[in-house]
Design a protein around this motif. Sequence first.
Motif, short mmCIF file in Angstrom:
data_model
loop_
_atom_site.label_atom_id
_atom_site.label_comp_id
_atom_site.label_asym_id
_atom_site.label_seq_id
_atom_site.Cartn_x
_atom_site.Cartn_y
_atom_site.Cartn_z
N VAL A 14 0.84 -1.20 0.00
CA VAL A 14 0.00 0.00 0.00
C VAL A 14 0.88 1.25 0.00
CG1 VAL A 14 -1.58 1.38 1.41
CG2 VAL A 14 -2.05 -1.04 1.02
N ASP A 15 1.92 1.24 0.83
CA ASP A 15 2.84 2.39 0.87
C ASP A 15 3.52 2.62 -0.48
OD1 ASP A 15 2.22 2.80 3.51
OD2 ASP A 15 4.05 1.85 4.30
N THR A 48 1.81 6.61 -6.99
CA THR A 48 0.68 7.38 -7.53
C THR A 48 0.54 8.75 -6.88
OG1 THR A 48 -0.82 6.35 -5.92
CG2 THR A 48 -0.59 5.26 -8.06
N ASN A 49 1.55 9.14 -6.08
CA ASN A 49 1.49 10.42 -5.36
C ASN A 49 0.25 10.52 -4.48
OD1 ASN A 49 3.93 11.52 -6.43
ND2 ASN A 49 2.84 11.97 -8.34
N GLY A 50 -0.11 9.39 -3.89
CA GLY A 50 -1.23 9.37 -2.97
C GLY A 50 -2.60 9.39 -3.61
N ASP A 51 -2.66 9.25 -4.94
CA ASP A 51 -3.94 9.25 -5.65
C ASP A 51 -4.50 7.83 -5.71
OD1 ASP A 51 -6.10 9.59 -7.27
OD2 ASP A 51 -4.98 10.12 -9.07
N TRP A 52 -5.57 7.59 -5.00
CA TRP A 52 -6.21 6.28 -4.97
C TRP A 52 -7.56 6.30 -5.70
CZ3 TRP A 52 -4.17 1.75 -3.08
CH2 TRP A 52 -2.94 1.88 -2.39
N TRP A 60 -8.21 5.63 -8.63
CA TRP A 60 -8.36 4.50 -9.56
C TRP A 60 -9.03 3.29 -8.90
CZ3 TRP A 60 -5.48 0.29 -7.84
CH2 TRP A 60 -4.48 0.59 -6.89
N MET A 61 -9.11 3.30 -7.57
CA MET A 61 -9.77 2.21 -6.86
C MET A 61 -11.29 2.40 -6.81
SD MET A 61 -7.80 -0.26 -5.55
CE MET A 61 -8.56 -0.81 -4.03
N LEU A 62 -11.74 3.62 -7.08
CA LEU A 62 -13.18 3.88 -7.04
C LEU A 62 -13.86 3.18 -8.21
CD1 LEU A 62 -13.10 7.70 -6.17
CD2 LEU A 62 -13.44 5.77 -4.61
N GLU A 63 -14.92 2.44 -7.92
CA GLU A 63 -15.58 1.66 -8.96
C GLU A 63 -16.81 2.38 -9.50
OE1 GLU A 63 -16.30 -2.24 -7.49
OE2 GLU A 63 -14.18 -2.73 -7.29
N LYS A 64 -16.98 2.25 -10.81
CA LYS A 64 -18.12 2.86 -11.48
C LYS A 64 -19.37 1.99 -11.35
CE LYS A 64 -15.57 6.24 -12.91
NZ LYS A 64 -15.74 7.61 -12.36
N GLU A 65 -20.48 2.58 -11.77
CA GLU A 65 -21.76 1.89 -11.62
C GLU A 65 -21.86 0.64 -12.48
OE1 GLU A 65 -24.45 2.42 -9.73
OE2 GLU A 65 -23.42 4.01 -8.63
N SER A 66 -21.32 0.69 -13.69
CA SER A 66 -21.48 -0.43 -14.61
C SER A 66 -20.14 -0.86 -15.17
CB SER A 66 -22.39 -0.02 -15.77
OG SER A 66 -21.73 0.92 -16.61
N PRO A 67 -20.03 -2.11 -15.63
CA PRO A 67 -18.79 -2.57 -16.26
C PRO A 67 -18.39 -1.72 -17.46
CG PRO A 67 -20.18 -4.45 -15.71
CD PRO A 67 -20.99 -3.21 -15.45
N ARG A 124 0.21 4.14 -12.78
CA ARG A 124 1.52 3.89 -12.17
C ARG A 124 1.46 2.80 -11.11
NH1 ARG A 124 5.76 7.35 -13.45
NH2 ARG A 124 6.91 5.73 -12.37
N TRP A 125 0.28 2.54 -10.56
CA TRP A 125 0.14 1.46 -9.59
C TRP A 125 0.50 0.11 -10.19
CZ3 TRP A 125 -3.49 -2.08 -11.21
CH2 TRP A 125 -4.43 -1.63 -12.13
#
Length: 771
Positions: free
Chosen positions: A272-273, A279-283, A285-292, A309-310
């Motif tokens: 995680v660190d 990613t300079n602390g930008d997470w 990309w983990m947020l999921e959208k409503e639909s595939p 970059r992750w």
Amino acid sequence: MGKKLAQPISVTKPDVAIVGGGAGGVAVALHLIEQAKKGRVLHEIIIVEKREVMGPGLAFSTDCNGTILNMHSDTMGIYNENPRDYTQWRTSLEDGPFPSRVDYGQYLQARWQQAVEEAKSLGISIATICASATDVDKAADSGYTITLDNHTTLTAHSVVLALGNFTGSANSHLVGKPGYFPNPWPTTQLRAIPPTAHVLVVGSRLSAVDAALYLSHNGHQGPITFMSRSGKLPRVQGDPVPNPRRYVLHELARQVEGNPNESLLRLTSALVDEISQATNGDWSWMLEKESPLEQLETDLIAAQEQRVRWQSILNGTAPVIERYWNSLSPTSQALFMEKFNSSWMTYRHAMPIKNAKRVLNLLKKSQLQVVRGDTISWDGMFKAKTSAGVLETPYVVEATGQECHINRINSPLVQSAVAKGLLTPHAAGGVVVDFKSLQAAKGLYVMGSLTRGTHFYVSATDRVAAHASRIAKSLTAEPFASHLHVAIFVGGDLVSHLMASKLVPELIQAGHVPYLFLAASTEPKKQKGALSEFPELAFFENELLQEHVIPYFKDKSADDAKSPTVRQLASKYGILVQQLPAIGDKSFADTMGKHHIDVGLSLISTDISSDNVLGYFSNGKKLLHLHSENLSSYRGVMSAARAMKNKESHFIYSLREMKENTTLGHVIDIRKHAIDYSKSTLACMNDVYALGIDMTMSAVGKLARGEDLGAVSPMSENGSVTNRPSKEELEEYAASIVQILVDSFASTQKKDDFQSHILGVVREWSDKNYA
């Protein structure tokens, strides 16, 4: 292809019988031949393969035409020490970094054919038997007896089970039902599905994507549904980006191996660190959208814009994740598989952009939908309970990836070996094997998905090559080498920088982790020896590099430069580059210990072996010093040029082990290299580098295998005195040094600009000092 043996077979007892002639089996054969090239004794190899063509197996055969590789070409080399071998073999790169599976199969065939010729030249017999192995048992005297499906037997001293990846089936109760495909391979079987039929694909990862795209490519117009427990598609791969902190992932392996009780927590926290830093602390990309569909659109844009970059962190775990896994307790392994494996697979095994675009197109035109669900029944039609309601379909294709649980693997050979106690089921899947050698029993080796419980990450080609290499070494009795952390101490001079730039990739290729520690002071007035006496040498050998070359390339990539600067090495290979701690200070030992340094190599012309330094490099840790014997007063480029001008016959290098109570250390290796006067100064210097690198790699290899370094008698030094160079000599030398700097550090596109820059610097200095 090697000679085919008529049935019934009657052959001498081979050294090794390899069951399986796909990528894994061929990889073992190739690495065995590499061992023979190093002098290991090998007489006869037999490979048992049911297909007539060696190499492709099912996964990369023409039966899978229309699908592409899911891994980047640069990672697909079948030789462990050259991951880019496949890319280098390709005659055209028009298909980009993800060419067809069939093309890769042709590469495997070509490497197999090459290996057969090499074996012949080495006096090694290679035979192939076109059959399936159905049983294996211990032979009466020694070794193992393999029973084939034609009821003949083959006895060998050792056996390698390279059975590839068994496909999983979550719905075994459907086997035999019309319209049910237990797995998508070979994809050509899917042509039997009517083009307008609804197809339910069980799974939503890479195998499911391959199945859907094959159907679409071959004209399927009916609806396709992915059903999985997660209801998620794989993420999308961006272009590969080096992880600038690659070394941290290796240090993490050392940490968890030393404290397995806290491994899972430590691993999770550390990764995680590292991702947060990348990613300079930008997470977000983990947020999921409503639909595939929305999720794939977002992922595709991020990959195309290189906002992934992750992935450099997750991809960077490839060579060490089996060490992470092996450090976990059985309880932690079970917890990971239950809670985290699905998410890990989604993010770690992303799909190529080319496939993502095609899947997005299917989603946009509503031909493809992705739903959650895991239950299917059959009453003449298949009925699946999903998040979209009950779906009825006449066709189901299982695409849930590889199967590792022994009781679900449909293989008479495996089941027989388990029943006889030759193979022991592993609680985490597959069978129990030795972590290093992959032996399940003495002389019986296993690779592929059957070792998932021991190694976790087993199906990628880089792991196939690594495991094949280890099996080959075990079969030929070569000691296993540890992965050493090697500190290279670099002076401010040009020669030590050029040597370091050559050593770093060699150490990485051999599986070690290099670190560069730069001498704390590069000011001429603080230098000892010739640099302190002659400012001319200080300028050409030190200041020019430190004040003009390295800063010039500070924000530039190395591209195809022959010798990246130390800062470029850091970004290109993900190694640590930092100032050398004061050798008389306690921080030196603390720094070495923090990075788990096993071996130190000094390229600095002055002695760094203080009591504090030698105190750390004891109790199994070694400090080596690469030393120029016949240019001892100063070993820079100027001295090399003078040696040539004075018609010296040889360059001489020694490698010394520095120990307490010794002034110059013990000489463990010493070698000469004749000066070839038909070559340029740079070419001769490259000869010297090659000599030093070979000596260093030989010593590091011995240490990695736990062997003694030995000792040799030193040569007497010539006692030569370095005289102040004349202006004429410097002018002649200046042209050489500029050419050396340009040829070494500049990429092809930057040569002209860099040469103009350096020539200007040299002229300015010369006018000022020789006015």
